[in-house]
Design a protein around this motif. Structure first.
Motif, mmCIF file in Angstrom:
data_model
loop_
_atom_site.group_PDB
_atom_site.id
_atom_site.type_symbol
_atom_site.label_atom_id
_atom_site.label_comp_id
_atom_site.label_asym_id
_atom_site.label_seq_id
_atom_site.Cartn_x
_atom_site.Cartn_y
_atom_site.Cartn_z
ATOM 1 N N THR A 30 3.550 -7.849 5.232
ATOM 2 C CA THR A 30 2.990 -7.494 3.927
ATOM 3 C C THR A 30 3.537 -8.427 2.855
ATOM 4 N N GLY A 31 2.798 -8.556 1.761
ATOM 5 C CA GLY A 31 3.259 -9.343 0.630
ATOM 6 C C GLY A 31 3.017 -10.834 0.745
ATOM 7 N N LYS A 32 2.323 -11.247 1.793
ATOM 8 C CA LYS A 32 2.037 -12.669 1.981
ATOM 9 C C LYS A 32 0.778 -12.779 2.840
ATOM 10 N N ASP A 33 0.307 -13.996 2.992
ATOM 11 C CA ASP A 33 -0.827 -14.235 3.881
ATOM 12 C C ASP A 33 -0.287 -14.221 5.306
ATOM 13 N N ALA A 34 -0.698 -13.252 6.104
ATOM 14 C CA ALA A 34 -0.174 -13.064 7.464
ATOM 15 C C ALA A 34 -1.078 -13.675 8.529
ATOM 16 N N HIS A 93 -0.072 0.687 16.460
ATOM 17 C CA HIS A 93 0.046 -0.756 16.678
ATOM 18 C C HIS A 93 0.968 -1.028 17.871
ATOM 19 N N PRO A 94 0.474 -1.760 18.867
ATOM 20 C CA PRO A 94 1.265 -2.012 20.078
ATOM 21 C C PRO A 94 2.591 -2.734 19.828
ATOM 22 N N GLY A 95 2.651 -3.548 18.801
ATOM 23 C CA GLY A 95 3.884 -4.277 18.486
ATOM 24 C C GLY A 95 4.847 -3.491 17.619
ATOM 25 N N GLY A 96 4.461 -2.285 17.226
ATOM 26 C CA GLY A 96 5.294 -1.460 16.358
ATOM 27 C C GLY A 96 4.971 -1.679 14.889
ATOM 28 N N ASP A 97 5.341 -0.709 14.082
ATOM 29 C CA ASP A 97 5.021 -0.795 12.656
ATOM 30 C C ASP A 97 5.885 -1.816 11.924
ATOM 31 N N LYS A 116 5.383 2.260 4.927
ATOM 32 C CA LYS A 116 4.754 2.915 6.081
ATOM 33 C C LYS A 116 3.664 3.898 5.634
ATOM 34 N N ASP A 117 3.804 4.436 4.440
ATOM 35 C CA ASP A 117 2.820 5.398 3.927
ATOM 36 C C ASP A 117 1.660 4.724 3.201
ATOM 37 N N ASP A 118 1.776 3.430 2.943
ATOM 38 C CA ASP A 118 0.740 2.690 2.214
ATOM 39 C C ASP A 118 0.894 1.206 2.550
ATOM 40 N N CYS A 119 0.186 0.732 3.563
ATOM 41 C CA CYS A 119 0.400 -0.616 4.079
ATOM 42 C C CYS A 119 -0.888 -1.422 4.115
ATOM 43 N N TRP A 120 -0.883 -2.538 3.368
ATOM 44 C CA TRP A 120 -2.007 -3.471 3.385
ATOM 45 C C TRP A 120 -1.505 -4.814 3.901
ATOM 46 N N VAL A 121 -2.363 -5.512 4.619
ATOM 47 C CA VAL A 121 -2.042 -6.870 5.055
ATOM 48 C C VAL A 121 -3.200 -7.799 4.685
ATOM 49 N N VAL A 122 -2.881 -9.064 4.485
ATOM 50 C CA VAL A 122 -3.882 -10.082 4.160
ATOM 51 C C VAL A 122 -3.944 -11.053 5.332
ATOM 52 N N ILE A 123 -5.135 -11.144 5.926
ATOM 53 C CA ILE A 123 -5.337 -12.044 7.061
ATOM 54 C C ILE A 123 -6.651 -12.781 6.854
ATOM 55 N N ASP A 124 -6.555 -14.088 6.887
ATOM 56 C CA ASP A 124 -7.739 -14.951 6.788
ATOM 57 C C ASP A 124 -8.606 -14.620 5.572
ATOM 58 N N GLY A 125 -7.960 -14.388 4.434
ATOM 59 C CA GLY A 125 -8.677 -14.161 3.188
ATOM 60 C C GLY A 125 -9.234 -12.761 3.009
ATOM 61 N N LYS A 126 -8.936 -11.867 3.940
ATOM 62 C CA LYS A 126 -9.407 -10.482 3.824
ATOM 63 C C LYS A 126 -8.209 -9.545 3.703
ATOM 64 N N VAL A 127 -8.427 -8.426 3.014
ATOM 65 C CA VAL A 127 -7.377 -7.434 2.798
ATOM 66 C C VAL A 127 -7.681 -6.214 3.671
ATOM 67 N N TYR A 128 -6.668 -5.783 4.414
ATOM 68 C CA TYR A 128 -6.829 -4.660 5.336
ATOM 69 C C TYR A 128 -5.839 -3.560 4.995
ATOM 70 N N ASP A 129 -6.332 -2.317 4.932
ATOM 71 C CA ASP A 129 -5.466 -1.151 4.764
ATOM 72 C C ASP A 129 -5.207 -0.611 6.165
ATOM 73 N N VAL A 130 -4.029 -0.917 6.711
ATOM 74 C CA VAL A 130 -3.706 -0.549 8.098
ATOM 75 C C VAL A 130 -2.742 0.634 8.169
#
Length: 131
Positions: free
Chosen positions: A51-55, A40-44, A19-33
């Motif tokens: 995280t840890g996979k292609d989302a 986030h409307p769906g919750g953290d 929760k203090d350091d969260c990155w996600v990978v979507i469509d070949g891009k890396v996001y620091d969210v």
């Protein structure tokens, strides 16, 4: 002048999974969210589970709006380095393992009936010989 995008490995991106350091990978891009988790409307939990996979698939399945996709771009910190993806090697290794197991089972199931018939024939000859 175009800005050069930093490349991150999937392993590096997956290390940012709290929760203090969260990155996600979507469509070949890396996001620091990290800063967006509370909003986030769906919750953290939903984001942390990605995280840890292609989302990409999870992101698309959720049906995010155009404005959500535009907002997401503000969190982009780089691109996924696709020069080496270990999952491909693991996947092909699993395929080889399954094929080998199938061949082994085929051999085993072929041998059992033949062995049963052979034993029956031998016992039949021994029985008839004693008569």
């Amino acid at each position: 002048m175009p800005t050069l995008s930093k490349l991150y490995s999937m392993q590096e991106a997956s290390e940012h999974n709290t929760k203090d350091d969260c990155w996600v990978v979507i469509d070949g891009k890396v996001y620091d969210v990290t800063t967006y988790l509370d909003e986030h409307p769906g919750g953290d939990d939903v984001v942390l589970a990605a995280t840890g996979k292609d989302a990409t698939e999870e992101f698309e399945d959720a049906g995010h709006s155009k404005s959500a996709k535009e907002l997401m771009e503000t969190f982009c910190i780089g691109e996924l380095d696709t020069t080496f993806i270990p999952q491909l090697e693991i996947s092909s290794k699993k395929q080889t393992d399954y094929a080998q197991k199938l061949m082994d089972l085929t051999k085993q199931y072929w041998v059992v009936p033949v062995a049963a018939v052979s034993v029956s024939v031998v016992l039949g000859f021994l029985y008839l010989r004693k008569k």
